[in-house]
Write an enzyme that holds these catalytic residues in place. Sequence first.
Site, PDB file in Angstrom:
ATOM      1  N   LEU A  13       0.848  -1.194   0.000  1.00  0.00           N
ATOM      2  CA  LEU A  13       0.000   0.000   0.000  1.00  0.00           C
ATOM      3  C   LEU A  13       0.881   1.241   0.000  1.00  0.00           C
ATOM      4  O   LEU A  13       1.621   1.483   0.956  1.00  0.00           O
ATOM      5  CB  LEU A  13      -0.905   0.001   1.237  1.00  0.00           C
ATOM      6  CG  LEU A  13      -1.676  -1.302   1.516  1.00  0.00           C
ATOM      7  CD1 LEU A  13      -2.536  -1.145   2.772  1.00  0.00           C
ATOM      8  CD2 LEU A  13      -2.526  -1.699   0.315  1.00  0.00           C
ATOM      9  N   ARG A  20       2.817  13.892   7.168  1.00  0.00           N
ATOM     10  CA  ARG A  20       3.687  14.125   8.324  1.00  0.00           C
ATOM     11  C   ARG A  20       5.151  14.318   7.947  1.00  0.00           C
ATOM     12  O   ARG A  20       5.974  14.663   8.776  1.00  0.00           O
ATOM     13  CB  ARG A  20       3.514  12.979   9.335  1.00  0.00           C
ATOM     14  CG  ARG A  20       2.187  13.062  10.073  1.00  0.00           C
ATOM     15  CD  ARG A  20       1.820  11.777  10.795  1.00  0.00           C
ATOM     16  NE  ARG A  20       1.259  10.766   9.871  1.00  0.00           N
ATOM     17  CZ  ARG A  20       0.727   9.611  10.267  1.00  0.00           C
ATOM     18  NH1 ARG A  20       0.687   9.309  11.552  1.00  0.00           N
ATOM     19  NH2 ARG A  20       0.243   8.741   9.389  1.00  0.00           N
ATOM     20  N   LYS A  29       6.178   9.357  -0.030  1.00  0.00           N
ATOM     21  CA  LYS A  29       6.919   8.909   1.157  1.00  0.00           C
ATOM     22  C   LYS A  29       7.692   7.622   0.889  1.00  0.00           C
ATOM     23  O   LYS A  29       8.827   7.471   1.332  1.00  0.00           O
ATOM     24  CB  LYS A  29       5.947   8.711   2.319  1.00  0.00           C
ATOM     25  CG  LYS A  29       6.635   8.309   3.602  1.00  0.00           C
ATOM     26  CD  LYS A  29       5.695   8.334   4.792  1.00  0.00           C
ATOM     27  CE  LYS A  29       4.722   7.189   4.759  1.00  0.00           C
ATOM     28  NZ  LYS A  29       3.873   7.160   5.973  1.00  0.00           N
ATOM     29  N   GLN A  80      -5.299   3.935  -6.734  1.00  0.00           N
ATOM     30  CA  GLN A  80      -6.340   4.268  -5.762  1.00  0.00           C
ATOM     31  C   GLN A  80      -6.574   5.775  -5.824  1.00  0.00           C
ATOM     32  O   GLN A  80      -5.686   6.559  -5.526  1.00  0.00           O
ATOM     33  CB  GLN A  80      -5.891   3.857  -4.345  1.00  0.00           C
ATOM     34  CG  GLN A  80      -6.973   4.111  -3.297  1.00  0.00           C
ATOM     35  CD  GLN A  80      -6.403   4.191  -1.889  1.00  0.00           C
ATOM     36  OE1 GLN A  80      -5.208   4.364  -1.702  1.00  0.00           O
ATOM     37  NE2 GLN A  80      -7.263   4.073  -0.893  1.00  0.00           N
ATOM     38  N   GLY A  85      -8.290   5.582   2.644  1.00  0.00           N
ATOM     39  CA  GLY A  85      -7.838   4.771   3.772  1.00  0.00           C
ATOM     40  C   GLY A  85      -7.266   3.434   3.344  1.00  0.00           C
ATOM     41  O   GLY A  85      -7.378   3.023   2.180  1.00  0.00           O
ATOM     42  N   ASP A 110       5.581   1.820   4.206  1.00  0.00           N
ATOM     43  CA  ASP A 110       6.454   2.580   5.106  1.00  0.00           C
ATOM     44  C   ASP A 110       6.991   1.730   6.262  1.00  0.00           C
ATOM     45  O   ASP A 110       7.215   2.232   7.349  1.00  0.00           O
ATOM     46  CB  ASP A 110       5.731   3.833   5.619  1.00  0.00           C
ATOM     47  CG  ASP A 110       4.477   3.518   6.431  1.00  0.00           C
ATOM     48  OD1 ASP A 110       4.108   2.331   6.533  1.00  0.00           O
ATOM     49  OD2 ASP A 110       3.872   4.461   6.968  1.00  0.00           O
ATOM     50  N   GLU A 161      -7.285   2.183  16.410  1.00  0.00           N
ATOM     51  CA  GLU A 161      -6.313   3.209  16.036  1.00  0.00           C
ATOM     52  C   GLU A 161      -6.005   4.116  17.219  1.00  0.00           C
ATOM     53  O   GLU A 161      -6.871   4.367  18.071  1.00  0.00           O
ATOM     54  CB  GLU A 161      -6.852   4.033  14.856  1.00  0.00           C
ATOM     55  CG  GLU A 161      -6.841   3.281  13.548  1.00  0.00           C
ATOM     56  CD  GLU A 161      -5.483   2.659  13.249  1.00  0.00           C
ATOM     57  OE1 GLU A 161      -4.545   3.409  12.941  1.00  0.00           O
ATOM     58  OE2 GLU A 161      -5.348   1.420  13.341  1.00  0.00           O
ATOM     59  N   ALA A 428      59.962  22.779 -16.335  1.00  0.00           N
ATOM     60  CA  ALA A 428      59.141  23.403 -15.294  1.00  0.00           C
ATOM     61  C   ALA A 428      58.640  24.757 -15.785  1.00  0.00           C
ATOM     62  O   ALA A 428      59.322  25.465 -16.513  1.00  0.00           O
ATOM     63  CB  ALA A 428      59.959  23.568 -14.029  1.00  0.00           C
TER      64      ALA A 428
HETATM   65  C1  UD1 Z   1      -1.476   2.068   9.923  1.00  0.00           C
HETATM   66  C2  UD1 Z   1      -2.511   1.209  10.654  1.00  0.00           C
HETATM   67  C3  UD1 Z   1      -2.088   1.096  12.106  1.00  0.00           C
HETATM   68  C4  UD1 Z   1      -0.705   0.503  12.205  1.00  0.00           C
HETATM   69  C5  UD1 Z   1       0.287   1.290  11.363  1.00  0.00           C
HETATM   70  C6  UD1 Z   1       1.595   0.532  11.316  1.00  0.00           C
HETATM   71  C7  UD1 Z   1      -4.691   1.550   9.594  1.00  0.00           C
HETATM   72  C8  UD1 Z   1      -6.011   2.219   9.703  1.00  0.00           C
HETATM   73  N1  UD1 Z   1      -3.795   1.832  10.550  1.00  0.00           N
HETATM   74  O1  UD1 Z   1      -1.519   3.361  10.488  1.00  0.00           O
HETATM   75  O2  UD1 Z   1      -3.018   0.282  12.815  1.00  0.00           O
HETATM   76  O3  UD1 Z   1      -0.284   0.457  13.566  1.00  0.00           O
HETATM   77  O4  UD1 Z   1      -0.187   1.471  10.027  1.00  0.00           O
HETATM   78  O5  UD1 Z   1       2.615   1.262  10.754  1.00  0.00           O
HETATM   79  O6  UD1 Z   1      -4.471   0.798   8.686  1.00  0.00           O
HETATM   80  N2  UD1 Z   1      -2.244   4.128   2.205  1.00  0.00           N
HETATM   81  C9  UD1 Z   1      -2.816   3.986   0.958  1.00  0.00           C
HETATM   82  N3  UD1 Z   1      -4.014   4.548   0.722  1.00  0.00           N
HETATM   83  C10 UD1 Z   1      -4.706   5.221   1.661  1.00  0.00           C
HETATM   84  C11 UD1 Z   1      -4.130   5.358   2.948  1.00  0.00           C
HETATM   85  C12 UD1 Z   1      -2.902   4.782   3.192  1.00  0.00           C
HETATM   86  O7  UD1 Z   1      -2.210   3.399   0.052  1.00  0.00           O
HETATM   87  O8  UD1 Z   1      -5.803   5.697   1.370  1.00  0.00           O
HETATM   88  C13 UD1 Z   1      -0.932   3.517   2.457  1.00  0.00           C
HETATM   89  C14 UD1 Z   1       0.110   4.540   2.853  1.00  0.00           C
HETATM   90  O9  UD1 Z   1       0.821   5.008   1.714  1.00  0.00           O
HETATM   91  C15 UD1 Z   1       0.990   3.759   3.803  1.00  0.00           C
HETATM   92  C16 UD1 Z   1       0.099   2.668   4.353  1.00  0.00           C
HETATM   93  O10 UD1 Z   1      -1.042   2.630   3.540  1.00  0.00           O
HETATM   94  O11 UD1 Z   1       2.079   3.171   3.118  1.00  0.00           O
HETATM   95  C17 UD1 Z   1      -0.297   2.941   5.802  1.00  0.00           C
HETATM   96  O12 UD1 Z   1      -0.927   4.224   5.875  1.00  0.00           O
HETATM   97  P1  UD1 Z   1      -0.571   5.248   7.044  1.00  0.00           P
HETATM   98  O13 UD1 Z   1      -1.355   6.475   6.822  1.00  0.00           O
HETATM   99  O14 UD1 Z   1       0.891   5.365   7.190  1.00  0.00           O
HETATM  100  O15 UD1 Z   1      -1.188   4.465   8.296  1.00  0.00           O
HETATM  101  P2  UD1 Z   1      -0.796   4.642   9.819  1.00  0.00           P
HETATM  102  O16 UD1 Z   1      -1.467   5.835  10.375  1.00  0.00           O
HETATM  103  O17 UD1 Z   1       0.663   4.535   9.998  1.00  0.00           O
HETATM  104 CA    CA Z   2       2.377   4.433   8.602  1.00  0.00          CA
END
Ligand code: UD1
Ligand code: CA
Length: 490
Positions: A13, A20, A29, A80, A85, A110, A161, A428
Amino acid sequence: MASSAGTLAAVILAAGRATRFKSQVGLSKVLYPLAGLPMVEHILRVVQKLQPEQIVIVVSPETQEALLNRFGHLYTYAIQEPQLGTGDALAAALPAIDVAADYLLVLPGDVPLITEEALRELMTSARGADAAVLTFEPPNPRGYGRIVRDEDGRLVSLIVEDSDAEPEQSAIREVNSGIYALEQRWVERSLERVRRECGKENRKGEYYLTDIVRFLRTSPVLHQPWEDLMGINDRSQLALAEDVMQERIIAAHAHDGVSFMRAETTYVEASVRIGVDSIIYPGCLLRGETVIGESCQIGPMCYLDDCRVGNRNQIVYAHLVKVHSEDDVKIGPFANLRPGTHLAESAKVGSFVEMKETRLGTGSKVPHLTYLGDAEVGRDVNIGAGTITCNYDGFDKYRTTIEDEVFIGTNNAIIAPRRIGKGAYTAAGSTINQDVPPDALAIARGRQVNKEGYAKRLRERKARKRTADEGVSDEDTAAPESHLDTKEQD
Ligand code: UD1
Ligand code: CA
């Protein structure tokens, strides 16, 4: 390919906005470098070790282009848009999966410190349940989803969360890594239930992938060390991940027979290779596709980017980019070697030397204070201190050829294009603006003239004038005097 828990497709994902990271340039990122590689590339390298049938990366339209530039069509991309989310992100991936796999391995883009061992633990636990999730206990659980286990503690009943957690849930130390193995046949309908039954009535207003555990029997797989599962949401976490990654990289080289002095002062990128018995002294940055041979001494304070270094090189206080050195070469201290520098066996480049697009032959020496650009230098050549190849006329670059066994005298300016024949000498202080035949001596400088007694007479005249001036007022001495008496010059 069969893994311990059946066939596998992986989904990464990577469509989220890196709010942030507070970047103005809008780099995705997952493309931020960690030890020289985009974060997501570390994940891809590890995932590939499990030999999935297919890897799908969920991207936004903006990230897709950047990922395509980096990886081409090695992977499948699912777009997407808009980003609603993590639950919505996995839903966006499903139509792009075109293999029948038993399990989906889902990872956020990440978590770059993920290891093969952790993924294998996860896959093993997924067998015997509908799903498994990697969990961990970081020193500070803030920002992560908390794992709420069921009564006997064997399954996950809920992931809450951080921003939605009640105080007693916030106190839970076990958190969600965001890495799941999901039995594929349940995924589509479970995500549909997340959408219908859970919705996005939460603090972030998003479809949470974490809600899928409400509909699947999910085994928690508590993993150590916690750093392996660290998520990178901001740049202080990125900095911490760099520290962890450096420890790993240096430990791996040390394990393979490389010595480091004060390893914590040195930075080695993930793709760098170093031969056995080499010693890395303090303060080095080894970057890109750099390959260092055996029994080399690198440092202190060296910067090597995309360099190929032979065996038994000694490189001290030097800055090298795209340099190729063969065996037994000595470089530095204080050399700046730019792209296209090739140093043949036993060549020596000493202090305050800059080179670019230049090949230095076997055993040739450039000991000090020299610029060689666009030059071809043969073997056993000696370049005197202060030599400059004048390779640029403001419009074009020209080449200098210095054949074998040439001796370039101190402080020469060689005005390219020029060829200095085999075995020739230049005197030189010469400004070489004609080719030099083999075995000739070129002298190209003004003849020295000694003016007997001149300095003495000058001193006497100055002294006389000073005595005369002391007798008159300041206003009368205002006229400037030339530094040299031109009457005596010729
Ligand atoms: C998420 C988890 C959290 C977990 C944490 C671990 C959820 C709701 N929360 O939180 O429980 O502890 O990861 O690191 O899943 N992304 C998409 N599309 C979106 C949103 C996000 O592709 O619409 C991808 C982001 O690019 C990222 C990953 O999903 O690589 C996680 O998203 P992020 O916003 O970092 O979630 P966290 O708040 O870290
Ligand atoms: Ca994350």
